[in-house]
Design a protein around this motif. Structure first.
Motif, PDB file in Angstrom:
ATOM      1  N   MET A 155      60.564 -61.220 -10.380  1.00  0.00           N
ATOM      2  CA  MET A 155      60.603 -62.520  -9.696  1.00  0.00           C
ATOM      3  C   MET A 155      59.770 -63.598 -10.387  1.00  0.00           C
ATOM      4  O   MET A 155      60.164 -64.760 -10.438  1.00  0.00           O
ATOM      5  CB  MET A 155      60.074 -62.298  -8.272  1.00  0.00           C
ATOM      6  N   THR A 156      58.616 -63.204 -10.882  1.00  0.00           N
ATOM      7  CA  THR A 156      57.704 -64.201 -11.448  1.00  0.00           C
ATOM      8  C   THR A 156      57.862 -64.327 -12.959  1.00  0.00           C
ATOM      9  O   THR A 156      57.031 -64.967 -13.607  1.00  0.00           O
ATOM     10  CB  THR A 156      56.256 -63.842 -11.077  1.00  0.00           C
ATOM     11  N   GLN A 189      57.065 -68.533   0.238  1.00  0.00           N
ATOM     12  CA  GLN A 189      57.562 -68.281   1.587  1.00  0.00           C
ATOM     13  C   GLN A 189      56.877 -69.140   2.633  1.00  0.00           C
ATOM     14  O   GLN A 189      57.224 -69.074   3.809  1.00  0.00           O
ATOM     15  CB  GLN A 189      57.434 -66.794   1.944  1.00  0.00           C
ATOM     16  N   ILE A 244      59.710 -53.700 -13.889  1.00  0.00           N
ATOM     17  CA  ILE A 244      59.068 -54.970 -14.291  1.00  0.00           C
ATOM     18  C   ILE A 244      58.798 -55.798 -13.024  1.00  0.00           C
ATOM     19  O   ILE A 244      59.394 -55.543 -11.983  1.00  0.00           O
ATOM     20  CB  ILE A 244      59.974 -55.768 -15.287  1.00  0.00           C
ATOM     21  N   ASN A 246      62.729 -51.613 -10.828  1.00  0.00           N
ATOM     22  CA  ASN A 246      63.439 -52.184 -11.987  1.00  0.00           C
ATOM     23  C   ASN A 246      62.515 -52.290 -13.194  1.00  0.00           C
ATOM     24  O   ASN A 246      62.761 -53.041 -14.124  1.00  0.00           O
ATOM     25  CB  ASN A 246      64.061 -53.549 -11.636  1.00  0.00           C
ATOM     26  N   MET A 305      54.151 -60.044   1.089  1.00  0.00           N
ATOM     27  CA  MET A 305      54.185 -58.870   0.204  1.00  0.00           C
ATOM     28  C   MET A 305      53.648 -57.632   0.904  1.00  0.00           C
ATOM     29  O   MET A 305      52.573 -57.661   1.502  1.00  0.00           O
ATOM     30  CB  MET A 305      53.391 -59.142  -1.067  1.00  0.00           C
ATOM     31  N   ASP A 313      58.859 -52.556  -7.313  1.00  0.00           N
ATOM     32  CA  ASP A 313      57.790 -51.723  -7.878  1.00  0.00           C
ATOM     33  C   ASP A 313      56.447 -52.456  -7.878  1.00  0.00           C
ATOM     34  O   ASP A 313      55.420 -51.899  -7.471  1.00  0.00           O
ATOM     35  CB  ASP A 313      58.148 -51.219  -9.282  1.00  0.00           C
ATOM     36  N   ILE A 321      59.062 -59.259  -0.663  1.00  0.00           N
ATOM     37  CA  ILE A 321      59.127 -60.438  -1.528  1.00  0.00           C
ATOM     38  C   ILE A 321      59.318 -60.023  -2.981  1.00  0.00           C
ATOM     39  O   ILE A 321      58.559 -59.249  -3.528  1.00  0.00           O
ATOM     40  CB  ILE A 321      57.838 -61.278  -1.384  1.00  0.00           C
ATOM     41  N   GLU A 353      45.775 -59.601  -5.701  1.00  0.00           N
ATOM     42  CA  GLU A 353      44.811 -60.694  -5.832  1.00  0.00           C
ATOM     43  C   GLU A 353      43.414 -60.312  -5.349  1.00  0.00           C
ATOM     44  O   GLU A 353      42.411 -60.836  -5.836  1.00  0.00           O
ATOM     45  CB  GLU A 353      45.288 -61.920  -5.046  1.00  0.00           C
TER      46      GLU A 353
HETATM   47  C1  LIG Z   1      50.495 -62.539  -2.053  1.00  0.00           C
HETATM   48  C2  LIG Z   1      51.535 -62.901  -3.034  1.00  0.00           C
HETATM   49  N1  LIG Z   1      51.254 -62.803  -4.333  1.00  0.00           N
HETATM   50  C3  LIG Z   1      52.195 -63.130  -5.266  1.00  0.00           C
HETATM   51  C4  LIG Z   1      53.421 -63.557  -4.878  1.00  0.00           C
HETATM   52  C5  LIG Z   1      54.449 -63.936  -5.923  1.00  0.00           C
HETATM   53  N2  LIG Z   1      55.443 -62.880  -6.060  1.00  0.00           N
HETATM   54  C6  LIG Z   1      56.562 -62.886  -5.320  1.00  0.00           C
HETATM   55  S1  LIG Z   1      57.447 -61.515  -5.543  1.00  0.00           S
HETATM   56  C7  LIG Z   1      56.391 -60.885  -6.639  1.00  0.00           C
HETATM   57  C8  LIG Z   1      56.595 -59.553  -7.308  1.00  0.00           C
HETATM   58  C9  LIG Z   1      57.975 -59.149  -7.465  1.00  0.00           C
HETATM   59  O1  LIG Z   1      58.066 -58.024  -8.293  1.00  0.00           O
HETATM   60  P1  LIG Z   1      58.723 -56.684  -7.811  1.00  0.00           P
HETATM   61  O2  LIG Z   1      58.177 -56.263  -6.510  1.00  0.00           O
HETATM   62  O3  LIG Z   1      58.578 -55.703  -8.926  1.00  0.00           O
HETATM   63  O4  LIG Z   1      60.238 -57.071  -7.575  1.00  0.00           O
HETATM   64  P2  LIG Z   1      61.324 -57.758  -8.559  1.00  0.00           P
HETATM   65  O5  LIG Z   1      61.167 -59.213  -8.460  1.00  0.00           O
HETATM   66  O6  LIG Z   1      61.099 -57.220  -9.940  1.00  0.00           O
HETATM   67  O7  LIG Z   1      62.637 -57.329  -8.021  1.00  0.00           O
HETATM   68  C10 LIG Z   1      55.344 -61.752  -6.820  1.00  0.00           C
HETATM   69  C11 LIG Z   1      54.274 -61.498  -7.769  1.00  0.00           C
HETATM   70  C12 LIG Z   1      53.660 -63.674  -3.488  1.00  0.00           C
HETATM   71  N3  LIG Z   1      54.822 -64.126  -3.005  1.00  0.00           N
HETATM   72  N4  LIG Z   1      52.714 -63.323  -2.603  1.00  0.00           N
END
Ligand SMILES: Cc1ncc(C[n+]2csc(CCOP(=O)(O)OP(=O)(O)O)c2C)c(N)n1
Length: 576
Positions: free
Chosen positions: A442-443, A111, A439, A437, A382, A409, A362, A52
């Motif tokens: 989660m979102t 969270q 991609i 994985n 994060m 990732d 996260i 961000e």
């Molecule tokens: C500062 C912040 N930005 C965005 C999010 C929303 N968010 C939670 S997990 C995540 C990314 C998850 O992707 P990844 O790390 O690739 O793990 P996956 O879910 O694919 O296992 C995001 C964007 C957040 N919780 N905190």
């Protein structure tokens, strides 16, 4: 023409109509779809940024260069973007710039429950707050006009129910804009103390002008009905309050910062009992009290936590308790679980077997905290898994020997890499497992710098994680398939045993990606199954018990075959 639109879709439409050219965001529920919808317009150059802060800085650069720009994020994303936010408040803009921030009262997918309105006040950046999809579009366009008029970035506050509800929106044409000319102006755009001191004066003057503007702003409206009850409210709380108290008088605030003092005073004088109805913090209420109106009800009757709804407002103000029909059946709780076939499962099964401490992060993989995997010990924000594990190493070497960090990732690129640099630089010895994985799961499957595709779907370079971690000074790097449980266990045991930092990349694509198909059939041989429940330890929702034996629910199972790897009796068969 009118169209039924999600609040987020309407914001994207507002961007299109306002002639916005540059959008840069990082995904986060409930804000993600704004950028996904914006990317569908060819006229908008929309991208996923690595986090961000980067996204906001891209938008700052673009607006100074002369194009209207935008970024969207969830509430916690604004913590990450706070640094550019606070100083962009000083530089101001050239073309308009808007930051949408979507709060999540009730924490449907977050969270914490922070209230972003406090950021508007703290950064001295004005904020608008729509209450439905039409307003989401209109306020977006207005925010760009005001951003240019007052030479400031503008915040647009959304919340889950505005972002994710649909209502009718009038569609208009795009206002195609020429880029504004850029003029070098170090006093405005180079924030060093000498220049910033002068810009702070500009910021305070601007807030005073905006406070004047707020008094007559069309987005702040008064509806006088029965004057016994007067409600000051905004956003989704207005929709709830209007339904709960249709006869009451309302001051609906579309502009949340700065607030209109005279308007509030006049409204308070004209109603018998004054209420402020707002979710989360007492943001409006504090202002009302600050200007000397002490006879007001707000957080004395409403909670600082969670969402409001019509029933809560009716109960607290009218004393009407809803007649509830209680269901006779108790519905079993269904906690969230990793999907069947999720590649993260193999790693958490291993970490649980090895009884390690896990510094978590996260993403989908936060669900590794849930039973029976029960592997995660800490999860803050994060990126914190990696830096947190280094903190453990610094504090407690014995604990550190039995600790690993896990991170996805997308999250690794977002803010894990800085923690890893810290570990290498400061002679740490943590083991970091990157759960790759392919991609941002989660979102809802967004591309990210490791996936090889842009938001618009174009092929692009992808970060080579192995080379990246090597470049920051990690010498022990290995790649494992998380479904190869023996290899996972060996890698984790070996890497945690050495006194130097290491990275294990657990690589297997998300089971929900379109191209992931397991062309095999997984079944339980009931004769061989002893009912030992070893396979249950994977926490796969497709594995159930029928009588004393295991059964695979074929409507849930995607035939990944991981369960066959843990069955000691060869009872789970994988047929190609
Ligand atoms: C500062 C912040 N930005 C965005 C999010 C929303 N968010 C939670 S997990 C995540 C990314 C998850 O992707 P990844 O790390 O690739 O793990 P996956 O879910 O694919 O296992 C995001 C964007 C957040 N919780 N905190």
């Amino acid at each position: 023409m009118k169209k039924l639109m999600l609040g987020n879709e309407a914001v994207a439409r507002g961007l299109y109509e306002a002639g916005v050219k540059v959008v840069s965001s990082y995904p986060g529920t409930p804000s993600t779809e704004i950028t996904e919808f914006a990317a569908k317009y060819n006229e908008i150059d929309a991208e996923w940024a690595s986090n961000e802060k980067v996204a906001t800085e891209v938008a700052v650069g673009a607006c100074i260069a002369g194009a209207r720009s935008f970024t969207a994020m969830k509430h916690v994303g604004l913590n990450v973007a706070a640094d550019p936010l606070f100083t962009a408040s000083y530089t101001g803009v050239n073309a308009g710039m808007v930051i949408a921030v979507a709060d999540d009262p009730g924490m449907h997918s977050s969270q914490n429950e922070q209230d972003s309105r406090n950021y508007a006040k703290a950064s001295k950046v004005p904020m608008l707050e729509p209450s439905d999809s039409q307003e989401a579009k209109d306020f977006t366009k207005l925010a760009f006009a005001l951003s240019e008029q007052f030479d400031t970035p503008f915040l647009l506050r959304l919340s889950t129910r505005v972002s994710h509800s649909q209502s009718l929106v009038e569609i208009c044409d795009r206002n195609e804009l020429e880029n504004k000319p850029y003029e070098k102006d170090v006093n405005k755009y180079v924030m060093m103390p000498g220049m910033a001191k002068k810009r702070h004066i500009v910021v305070e003057d601007r807030m005073a002008s905006l406070a004047e503007y707020a008094e007559t702003a069309k987005v702040n409206t008064v509806e006088y009905n029965d004057r016994k009850i007067g409600v000051i409210t905004s956003g989704i709380s207005y929709e709830y309050a209007k339904e709960a108290l249709p006869d009451a008088s309302f001051l609906k605030l579309g502009m949340i910062h700065p607030l209109p003092e005279k308007m509030i005073r006049e409204f308070a004088e004209n109603v018998e009992t004054l209420y402020v109805i707002e979710e989360l913090d007492d943001f409006i209420e504090t202002f009302v009290k600050k200007i000397g109106i002490l006879n007001v009800h707000g957080k004395d009757i409403f909670s600082l936590q969670g969402e409001l709804n019509v029933a809560i407002i009716r109960e607290k103000i009218l004393g009407v308790t809803p007649k509830l029909k209680l269901l006779e059946e108790t519905i079993p709780v269904r906690p969230p679980v990793l999907c069947p076939g999720c590649p993260h499962r193999g790693i958490f099964y291993t970490l649980n077997r090895l009884k390690l401490h896990v510094s978590g992060d996260i993403g989908c993989y936060t669900l590794g905290a849930m039973a029976p995997l029960s592997s995660i010990d800490i999860c803050v924000c994060m990126g914190a898994s990696v830096s947190g594990s280094h903190g453990i190493y610094k504090a407690n070497k014995e604990m550190a020997k039995k600790t690993v960090a896990v991170i996805g990732d997308s999250t690794f690129i977002h803010s894990g890499i800085t923690g890893l640099i810290d570990i290498a630089y400061n002679q740490g010895a943590s083991t970091v497992i990157i759960l790759d994985n392919s991609i941002t799961g989660m979102t809802g499957h967004q591309q990210n710098p490791t996936t090889g595709y842009t938001l618009k779907g174009d092929p692009t370079v992808s970060v080579n994680l192995e080379k990246l971690v090597q470049a920051v000074g990690i010498n022990r790097i290995r790649v494992v398939d998380p479904f190869d449980l023996e290899a996972c266990e060996k890698a984790v045991k070996e890497e945690t045993a050495v006194d130097e930092p290491s990275v294990i990349i657990a690589r297997r694509p998300c089971a929900l990606l379109k191209n992931v198909k397991y062309d095999q059939n997984v079944t339980v041989d009931q004769d061989k199954c002893t009912g030992c429940k070893m396979c249950m330890r994977l926490g796969c929702p497709a594995i159930t018990m029928k009588g004393k034996k295991m059964e695979i629910n074929k409507t849930l199972c995607n035939n990944c075959g991981l369960c066959a790897n843990v069955c000691k009796f060869g009872a789970i068969k994988v047929e190609k």
